[in-house]
Motif scaffolding. Structure first.
Motif, PDB file in Angstrom:
ATOM      1  N   ALA A  53       0.857  -1.190   0.021  1.00 33.70           N
ATOM      2  CA  ALA A  53      -0.031  -0.132   0.135  1.00 33.70           C
ATOM      3  C   ALA A  53       0.662   1.355  -0.011  1.00 33.70           C
ATOM      4  CB  ALA A  53      -1.012  -0.092   1.288  1.00 33.70           C
ATOM      5  N   LEU A  54       1.916   1.238   0.724  1.00 30.05           N
ATOM      6  CA  LEU A  54       2.702   2.490   0.847  1.00 30.05           C
ATOM      7  C   LEU A  54       3.452   2.724  -0.507  1.00 30.05           C
ATOM      8  CD1 LEU A  54       3.491   4.643   2.648  1.00 30.05           C
ATOM      9  CD2 LEU A  54       5.392   3.342   3.667  1.00 30.05           C
ATOM     10  N   ASP A  55       4.014   1.594  -1.088  1.00 27.46           N
ATOM     11  CA  ASP A  55       4.628   1.863  -2.338  1.00 27.46           C
ATOM     12  C   ASP A  55       3.706   2.147  -3.444  1.00 27.46           C
ATOM     13  OD1 ASP A  55       6.951   0.671  -1.270  1.00 27.46           O
ATOM     14  OD2 ASP A  55       6.461  -1.483  -1.941  1.00 27.46           O
ATOM     15  N   GLU A  56       2.366   1.800  -3.376  1.00 27.82           N
ATOM     16  CA  GLU A  56       1.286   2.285  -4.465  1.00 27.82           C
ATOM     17  C   GLU A  56       1.093   3.808  -4.168  1.00 27.82           C
ATOM     18  OE1 GLU A  56      -1.984   1.243  -7.233  1.00 27.82           O
ATOM     19  OE2 GLU A  56      -0.839  -0.046  -6.136  1.00 27.82           O
ATOM     20  N   LEU A  57       1.060   4.323  -2.611  1.00 25.42           N
ATOM     21  CA  LEU A  57       1.034   5.785  -2.657  1.00 25.42           C
ATOM     22  C   LEU A  57       2.172   6.540  -3.075  1.00 25.42           C
ATOM     23  CD1 LEU A  57      -0.475   5.550   1.076  1.00 25.42           C
ATOM     24  CD2 LEU A  57      -1.532   6.512  -1.172  1.00 25.42           C
TER      25      LEU A  57
ATOM     26  N   ALA B  77       4.392  10.122  -7.180  1.00 27.78           N
ATOM     27  CA  ALA B  77       5.451  10.345  -8.099  1.00 27.78           C
ATOM     28  C   ALA B  77       4.595  10.832  -9.466  1.00 27.78           C
ATOM     29  CB  ALA B  77       6.242   9.275  -8.455  1.00 27.78           C
ATOM     30  N   LEU B  78       3.506  10.233  -9.698  1.00 29.48           N
ATOM     31  CA  LEU B  78       2.631  10.698 -10.892  1.00 29.48           C
ATOM     32  C   LEU B  78       2.166  11.852 -10.814  1.00 29.48           C
ATOM     33  CD1 LEU B  78       0.792   7.224 -11.527  1.00 29.48           C
ATOM     34  CD2 LEU B  78       2.336   8.071 -13.235  1.00 29.48           C
ATOM     35  N   ILE B  79       1.848  12.339  -9.615  1.00 29.64           N
ATOM     36  CA  ILE B  79       1.215  13.716  -9.413  1.00 29.64           C
ATOM     37  C   ILE B  79       2.190  14.525  -9.579  1.00 29.64           C
ATOM     38  CG2 ILE B  79       0.092  14.925  -7.850  1.00 29.64           C
ATOM     39  CD1 ILE B  79      -1.327  12.766  -6.639  1.00 29.64           C
ATOM     40  N   GLY B  80       3.482  14.291  -8.965  1.00 28.71           N
ATOM     41  CA  GLY B  80       4.810  15.217  -9.095  1.00 28.71           C
ATOM     42  C   GLY B  80       5.098  15.693 -10.547  1.00 28.71           C
ATOM     43  N   ASN B  81       4.976  14.462 -11.407  1.00 24.68           N
ATOM     44  CA  ASN B  81       5.372  14.631 -12.765  1.00 24.68           C
ATOM     45  C   ASN B  81       4.354  15.292 -13.708  1.00 24.68           C
ATOM     46  OD1 ASN B  81       7.692  13.209 -12.377  1.00 24.68           O
ATOM     47  ND2 ASN B  81       6.662  11.280 -12.920  1.00 24.68           N
ATOM     48  N   THR B  82       3.146  15.607 -13.152  1.00 24.69           N
ATOM     49  CA  THR B  82       2.206  16.470 -14.004  1.00 24.69           C
ATOM     50  C   THR B  82       2.164  17.938 -14.021  1.00 24.69           C
ATOM     51  OG1 THR B  82       0.614  16.250 -12.555  1.00 24.69           O
ATOM     52  CG2 THR B  82       0.626  14.601 -14.513  1.00 24.69           C
TER      53      THR B  82
END
Length: 164
Positions: A150-154, A159-164
């Motif tokens: 779960a922590l890895d998924e978060l 990371a995805l949010i930071g890239n946008t």
């Protein structure tokens, strides 16, 4: 479609019963007595019931979808072999057994079960932002509870949010 014993003897179906159950009954009867394309029987049953009862096209479409759910449930639940056994080869007994099974079956319960299976929810989907927020909140709860991954998924989401 040719005249079937079902149509001439059953007539307009049971009073107070949903059109969906009548369509499902006729389609299942045709499936069991005239093996061919199962979807063809559903469409033929819907057309026949629709014509006999002057059902509007939109209502007929909804009822055919509900009948499809009943037919799928009949196969998935193992009811078909039991119904065939009770009928003992008689078309009259087969109609009675199908009718009895459908009368005992709750259409709303079957539709709810199908919705849960297809949507994994209790009804229509909420807006995308709400679904996303719920999923992230659920992941946070899992991470706090120590669930592996779960922590890895978060972190991946972050990371995805930071890239946008």
């Amino acid at each position: 479609m040719e005249e079937t014993p079902f149509r001439t003897e059953q007539g307009a179906g049971k009073s107070g019963r949903s059109f969906a159950k009548d369509i499902a009954e006729l389609a299942l009867f045709l499936d069991l007595t005239q093996p061919a394309e199962p979807q063809g029987h559903l469409e033929a049953a819907a057309a026949e019931i629709g014509n006999d009862r002057n059902i509007s096209p939109t209502t007929l479409k909804r009822c055919a979808s509900e009948a499809r759910a009943l037919i799928e449930f009949a196969h998935e639940s193992g009811a078909i072999p039991q119904i065939e056994t009770r009928a003992a080869g008689s078309e009259g007994d087969l109609r009675e057994a199908l009718s009895a099974w459908l009368d005992e079956t709750s259409l709303p319960a079957v539709l709810k079960q199908r919705a849960l299976r297809l949507n994994r929810s209790r009804g229509g989907r909420p807006p995308t932002k709400t679904r996303t927020l719920r999923a992230v909140e659920e992941l946070v709860e899992f991470a706090r509870a120590g669930r592996p991954g779960a922590l890895d998924e978060l972190r991946s989401i972050r990371a995805l949010i930071g890239n946008t």
